[in-house]
Design an enzyme around this catalytic site. Structure first.
Site, mmCIF file in Angstrom:
data_model
loop_
_atom_site.group_PDB
_atom_site.id
_atom_site.type_symbol
_atom_site.label_atom_id
_atom_site.label_comp_id
_atom_site.label_asym_id
_atom_site.label_seq_id
_atom_site.Cartn_x
_atom_site.Cartn_y
_atom_site.Cartn_z
ATOM 1 N N GLY A 218 1.054 -1.111 -0.131
ATOM 2 C CA GLY A 218 -0.011 -0.138 -0.023
ATOM 3 C C GLY A 218 0.825 1.008 0.150
ATOM 4 N N TYR A 219 0.088 2.402 0.236
ATOM 5 C CA TYR A 219 0.967 3.577 0.134
ATOM 6 C C TYR A 219 1.451 4.115 1.552
ATOM 7 C CZ TYR A 219 -1.238 3.992 -4.546
ATOM 8 O OH TYR A 219 -1.504 3.976 -5.839
ATOM 9 N N GLY A 220 2.312 5.118 1.455
ATOM 10 C CA GLY A 220 2.995 5.101 2.828
ATOM 11 C C GLY A 220 1.874 5.894 3.756
ATOM 12 N N ALA A 221 1.232 7.103 3.496
ATOM 13 C CA ALA A 221 0.479 7.401 4.393
ATOM 14 C C ALA A 221 -0.458 6.354 4.971
ATOM 15 C CB ALA A 221 -0.285 8.675 4.015
ATOM 16 N N GLU A 222 -1.080 5.446 4.151
ATOM 17 C CA GLU A 222 -2.169 4.694 4.379
ATOM 18 C C GLU A 222 -1.736 3.439 4.963
ATOM 19 O OE1 GLU A 222 -4.930 6.095 0.511
ATOM 20 O OE2 GLU A 222 -3.849 4.201 0.712
ATOM 21 N N VAL A 223 -0.350 3.186 4.989
ATOM 22 C CA VAL A 223 0.214 1.679 5.546
ATOM 23 C C VAL A 223 1.306 1.923 6.303
ATOM 24 C CG1 VAL A 223 0.893 -0.512 4.865
ATOM 25 C CG2 VAL A 223 -0.864 0.378 3.784
ATOM 26 N N GLY A 224 2.193 2.950 5.765
ATOM 27 C CA GLY A 224 3.564 3.039 6.466
ATOM 28 C C GLY A 224 3.543 3.746 7.589
ATOM 29 N N GLU A 262 18.312 4.776 6.913
ATOM 30 C CA GLU A 262 19.065 4.974 5.881
ATOM 31 C C GLU A 262 18.583 6.014 4.985
ATOM 32 O OE1 GLU A 262 20.464 4.978 2.567
ATOM 33 O OE2 GLU A 262 20.246 2.817 2.328
ATOM 34 N N CYS A 301 21.283 5.676 -2.943
ATOM 35 C CA CYS A 301 21.496 6.683 -2.164
ATOM 36 C C CYS A 301 22.972 7.131 -2.015
ATOM 37 C CB CYS A 301 20.925 6.204 -0.747
ATOM 38 S SG CYS A 301 19.185 5.693 -0.533
#
Length: 503
Positions: A218-224, A262, A301
């Site tokens: 899922g998406y960051g705001a919704e799962v992360g 990281e 990175c």
């Protein structure tokens, strides 16, 4: 060799039309029943559907992980070691399939996934299988009747958020030490590149006890965010942007849990004058080191995105260096001759092109490239690009995360170090010199967690990796990572039969 596109006759991989979350050893549909299209950057087309999960799915994964931890946390090092070795063997037996799938999901050349991403991921599991067998506790003698025992105990259930630039490899970096240390894991893959770790889970699901590994898409705001803020995890590990990393750290402080971050980088690659003393293998190696900014389309990175060249050799060195970069082949990622493939997403391609435009507007000189390219369908391709300017320009200070190099010069050793350290980041750096004295001094003076010396972009399992300054907190790789996924229990025992005499 050109590998056949997925889902075609003769291909190494046939993707399912739809994937699910992996929770408690089962493939589970998202609670809300919502999915999103997964786009291949190779051609810009959707090739499968992925769960658009929510906080409810995270809770289900945490339920499964906490149920599994009762046994897994107590499992023997031998049990965990043997399981990691089996995971490595299973991945190795399917190396080509995973490599082609990773290329299609991420856009990177298959020559890299075959030779680097997947073999390195396999090696990380084997390395930590050995580390956990070799790990020892400690005993301290306080006096002849009092002993302090020190035991390594797993944290319990940990959360891990994986980036899109090395999806399978970065998952292995986090998963291998966490499992070796005896933890259960809830992983949130990047929504741009979710398929690779799901394929790994399909391969190894019969090896793992149910609930030890859980994957929620899922998406960051919704799962992360629900994962990172959950009071039910004992640690959160994140690889991604510095901006999101700052949020992850804030979330961790709310629950007072350890965090590994990281984050971003703007790595200097420093070339001292003596590299041009001879036209030999070392100079050839040095020129390859200059061109390393294009590896993985610059989506690393530690991308050596700033080249610092000593003034006395600048013109003659750059003439050779530009010719070396011109030899880089941009093309279809499934062609083993391709050296630079597609950027990982349309969003990333557009961001890189905006950064290139910014460089032009602020007066940086374009020495090579500077444009997008149409290679395969509507895929997301950009030419390796070289700017010439000064270190105060945005293209020298902001992480672009693309095949873009900014070149400047320095007069002497002190100025080289000053320019190299003039950045908010400190993840990686490169130093090139025939003088071991110069190389050593520079390596110690540069403020970065890893300084490659007369080499670049080598990522062995047993070398610590992590950043200074705003490039992160903690380290990854190396046996020290076991400590990052464990807590120390001190058992202080008196074998004396006599009272202490205080009361």
């Amino acid at each position: 060799m050109h590998y056949v596109d997925p889902n075609q006759s003769g291909s190494k991989i046939h993707f399912k039309d739809q994937y699910e979350n992996f929770i408690g050893g089962q493939w589970v549909a998202p609670v809300k029943g919502v999915y999103f299209d997964n786009i291949s950057p190779v051609d810009g087309k959707s090739f499968t559907r992925i769960p658009r999960s929510s906080a409810e799915d995270i809770e289900l994964a945490l339920d499964a992980a906490h149920k599994a931890k009762k046994e897994w946390n107590k499992s023997s090092p031998t049990t965990r070691s043997n399981l990691l070795l089996k995971i490595a063997d299973r991945m190795e037996a399917n190396l080509e399939m995973l490599a082609v799938a990773e290329t299609w999901d991420n856009g990177k050349p298959v020559r890299e996934t075959l030779a680097a991403d997947i073999p390195l991921a396999i090696d990380h599991f084997r390395y930590f299988a050995g580390c956990i067998r070799a790990q020892e506790g400690g005993i301290s003698e306080i006096d002849e009747d009092t002993i302090a025992y020190h035991f390594h105990e797993p944290l319990g259930v940990v959360g891990q958020i994986i980036p899109w630039n090395f999806p399978i490899l970065m998952a292995a970096w986090k998963l291998a030490p966490a499992l070796a240390a005896g933890n259960c894991v809830v992983i949130k893959p990047a929504e741009q590149t979710p398929v690779g770790i799901l394929l790994v889970a399909e391969l190894i699901q019969d090896l793992l006890p149910a609930g030890v590994l859980n994957i929620v898409n899922g998406y960051g705001a919704e799962v992360g965010r629900p994962l990172a803020t959950s009071p039910r995890i004992a640690k959160i590990a994140f690889t991604g942007s510095t901006q999101v990393g700052q949020l992850i750290m804030q979330y961790a402080t709310e629950n007072i849990i350890p965090v590994t971050l990281e984050l971003g980088g703007k790595s200097p690659n420093v070339f001292f004058a003596d590299v041009m003393d001879h036209d030999d293998d070392f100079l050839d190696k040095t020129l390859e080191g200059f061109a390393m900014f294009a590896l993985n389309q610059g989506e690393v990175c530690t991308c050596p995105s700033r080249a610092l060249i000593q003034e006395s050799i600048a013109d003659q060195f750059m003439e050779k260096a530009i010719e070396r970069v011109k030899r880089i082949k941009l093309g279809h990622p499934l062609d083993t001759d391709t050296m630079v493939g597609a950027q990982a997403s349309l969003e990333q391609q557009e961001k890189i092109l905006r950064c290139i435009d910014t460089g032009r507007q602020e007066g940086a000189e374009v020495l090579l490239g500077g444009h997008g390219r149409q290679e395969v369908g509507n895929g997301y391709y950009i030419e390796p690009t070289i700017f010439k300017g000064h270190n105060n320009m945005q293209v020298f200070q902001e992480e672009i995360f693309g095949p873009v190099l900014s070149v400047t010069t320095f007069k002497d050793f002190d100025e080289a170090i000053q320019i190299a350290n003039d950045t908010m980041y400190g993840l990686g750096a490169g130093v090139w010199s025939r003088s071991t004295h110069t190389a050593y001094r520079a390596g110690r003076a540069i403020e970065a967690g890893r300084v490659w010396t007369n080499c670049y972009h080598i990522y062995p399992a047993h070398a610590a990796f992590g950043g200074y300054k705003k490039s992160g907190v903690g380290r990854e790789n190396h046996k020290m990572m076991l400590d990052h996924y464990q807590q120390t229990k001190n058992l202080l025992v008196s074998y004396s039969t006599k009272a202490m005499g205080f009361f």
